[in-house]
Design a protein around this motif. Structure first.
Motif, PDB file in Angstrom:
ATOM      1  N   THR A 280       0.817  -1.213   0.000  1.00 27.18           N
ATOM      2  CA  THR A 280       0.000   0.000   0.000  1.00 27.18           C
ATOM      3  C   THR A 280       0.851   1.263   0.000  1.00 27.18           C
ATOM      4  N   LEU A 308      -6.068   1.107  -0.886  1.00 30.83           N
ATOM      5  CA  LEU A 308      -5.431  -0.057  -0.260  1.00 30.83           C
ATOM      6  C   LEU A 308      -5.102  -1.098  -1.321  1.00 30.83           C
ATOM      7  N   SER A 345      -5.263  -5.393   4.234  1.00 32.55           N
ATOM      8  CA  SER A 345      -4.413  -4.805   3.187  1.00 32.55           C
ATOM      9  C   SER A 345      -2.965  -5.256   3.357  1.00 32.55           C
TER      10      SER A 345
END
Length: 512
Positions: A280, A308, A345
């Motif tokens: 990310t 994300l 994520s």
């Protein structure tokens, strides 16, 4: 007739027959010196024989000279001296004519296998191998092309061609197997054509070839598939035998190469892996550059929408709970969320170990809704340009929702989002001079941020990947994404982006 006259007449007739040669239809006792060459359509020509030194004169030759000289002497005498010869004069005239005919006749005419209309003069033959004049001597000929015997070699392997069958491509000659190896279709996946290996003498005395041919269809023709953009050829069976494909460029994995496993059922080729976005934090600079691109198009976003990078499973779970809009099947690679949920994520870029990724760390993150858009989710592990095109598409969904575009049908919404993705890719890989005309009439080109191509940061491989992603968008076969894009792109080309968006707000459709 006196005995002397009879002997003279008999001698004259024998000399006439000797000097005139054989009659038509009578077999000749001398043969022309000709030898046929080896190979189909080839002829070996022999050098003309050197003149030999005359042997010592014998009694027959002296007798012939004497017989020729006497009529010539009679010819220079006055007419009175010639009249008393009587019947002997006819024999003398026959002998004279025979001598003259023999001087004009060549009894050893060489054999010519070509008709006079096709005969080519010596000095006009050029070797197809060394490109030098052949001149006199042995040579090979086939279909109007000539070679020195030592120049008749395979264009591919360089060895002499000794087989009776060979292949000509223009003026280039090939062994049949070498030509097949070079010009017949090959499967780029199973690599069925293996280069021949010569054993023993360098003159290609033995050959061992391993060939797994592309199968033929019912008509006996070679049938294979080819990728519409990359041109990669492969056997039809590889579409059914679960041969891995790159999740980015769609190339099939060759047997001598291993793709990188992303751990969620996807594989990535080495070319796409070089610019892959893995976590990310690595995606944030790309996301901000795309927001700047939107701002340059006079489409500013005031709200900060979280972005994300997630695994495939997390994206599929979020997609199941999302009620809005269609999803691009069979693979959804991005999603614009409008509901609250918790998403796992990618926190840290994984390490590469062999052909697998190691040490991946994820973190659950709770997304709260502060506006019409909760977050944008994108699959991790995709090349930078593909990740950017997905972000440009999903950000357009967010812009439409934040600006009050309600209840649009799928073809209109997905079509205009695909146009924004296409235009961003175009700005990245094409120089500004050849780029699509700016669709917004209210912005100048100087307000646009510098792209990767203008900064010189995009490689040749990255440019080809970008062109492929544009090709995918333009040739999509789905109704919402494919037909929607082509209709929206035509409207933007004709009326500009701002006017097209205004028409969508008022009517819910594209201007015609």
């Amino acid at each position: 007739m006196s005995p002397r006259t009879e002997r003279r007449s008999g001698l004259m007739k024998w000399l006439c027959r000797f000097l005139k040669g054989p009659k038509p239809g009578e077999p000749s006792r001398r043969r022309p010196q000709v030898a046929a060459g080896e190979g189909e359509g080839a002829l070996w020509h022999q050098r003309p024989a050197r003149p030999k030194i005359d042997p010592p004169r014998n009694e027959n030759e002296e007798l012939v000279d004497r017989a020729i000289a006497e009529p010539l002497a009679e010819a220079v005498k006055p007419p009175r001296e010639k009249t008393h010869r009587g019947e002997d004069s006819n024999d003398d005239e026959d002998l004279t004519r025979a001598v003259q005919d023999s001087l004009n006749m060549n009894p050893y005419t060489p054999y010519n296998p070509y008709p006079p209309s096709q005969a080519q003069p010596i000095g006009h033959r050029v070797c197809g191998g060394c490109k030098h004049e052949i001149g006199r001597g042995h040579y090979l000929s086939c279909m109007g092309i000539y070679w020195h015997p030592q120049c008749f070699r395979c264009r591919s392997c360089g060895h002499l061609i000794r087989e009776t069958e060979f292949t000509l491509l223009g003026t280039d000659s090939y062994h049949k197997l070498c030509y097949k190896e070079l010009h017949h279709p090959k499967c780029d996946v199973c690599l069925q054509f293996v280069r021949p290996r010569v054993l023993g003498k360098p003159e290609r005395s033995a050959l061992q070839t391993v060939i797994n041919c592309i199968p033929t269809n019912g008509s006996g023709l070679i049938e294979y598939r080819a990728h519409p953009f990359w041109g990669q050829k492969y056997c039809p069976s590889h579409e059914r035998d679960r041969t891995p494909r790159c999740c980015s460029c769609e190339k099939m994995e060759p047997r001598n190469t291993k793709y990188m496993s992303l751990g969620d059922g996807r594989g990535l080729c080495m070319e796409c892996l070089g610019s892959a976005v893995m976590d990310t934090s690595e995606c944030q600079p790309l996301y901000h550059s795309i927001r700047d691109y939107y701002e340059g198009m006079d489409m500013r976003l005031d709200q900060q929408i979280p972005v994300l990078l997630v695994e495939r499973q997390a994206l599929n779970e979020a997609m199941e709970g999302e009620s809005k809009g269609p999803h691009h099947m069979p693979e959804t690679r991005g999603l614009c969320l409008s509901e609250e949920r918790t998403v796992s994520s990618i926190l840290r870029r994984p390490r590469i170990g062999g052909n697998r990724l190691l040490g991946m760390r994820t973190r659950p993150q709770k997304l709260t809704r502060r506006c019409e858009v909760t977050a944008i989710l994108v699959l991790y592990g995709l090349p930078r340009l593909l990740t950017g095109s997905i972000l440009a598409h999903e950000l357009m969904h967010g812009w439409l929702r934040l600006k009050g575009y309600r209840n649009l049908n799928a073809e209109v919404e997905e079509g205009i989002c695909q146009v924004m993705s296409y235009l961003w890719l175009e700005s990245e890989i094409l120089p500004s001079s050849s780029r699509h005309a700016q669709p917004s009439s209210s912005s100048s080109s100087s307000s646009y941020p510098a792209t990767s191509s203008e900064k010189g940061g995009i490689s040749h491989t990255g440019k080809k990947l970008g062109e492929f992603f544009m090709h995918q968008i333009a040739n999509d076969t789905s109704t919402a994404y494919g037909d929607g894009f082509r209709t929206a792109y035509a409207a933007v080309n004709k009326y500009g982006l701002r006017q097209t968006l205004s028409h969508i707000r008022l009517t819910g459709g594209f201007p015609v």
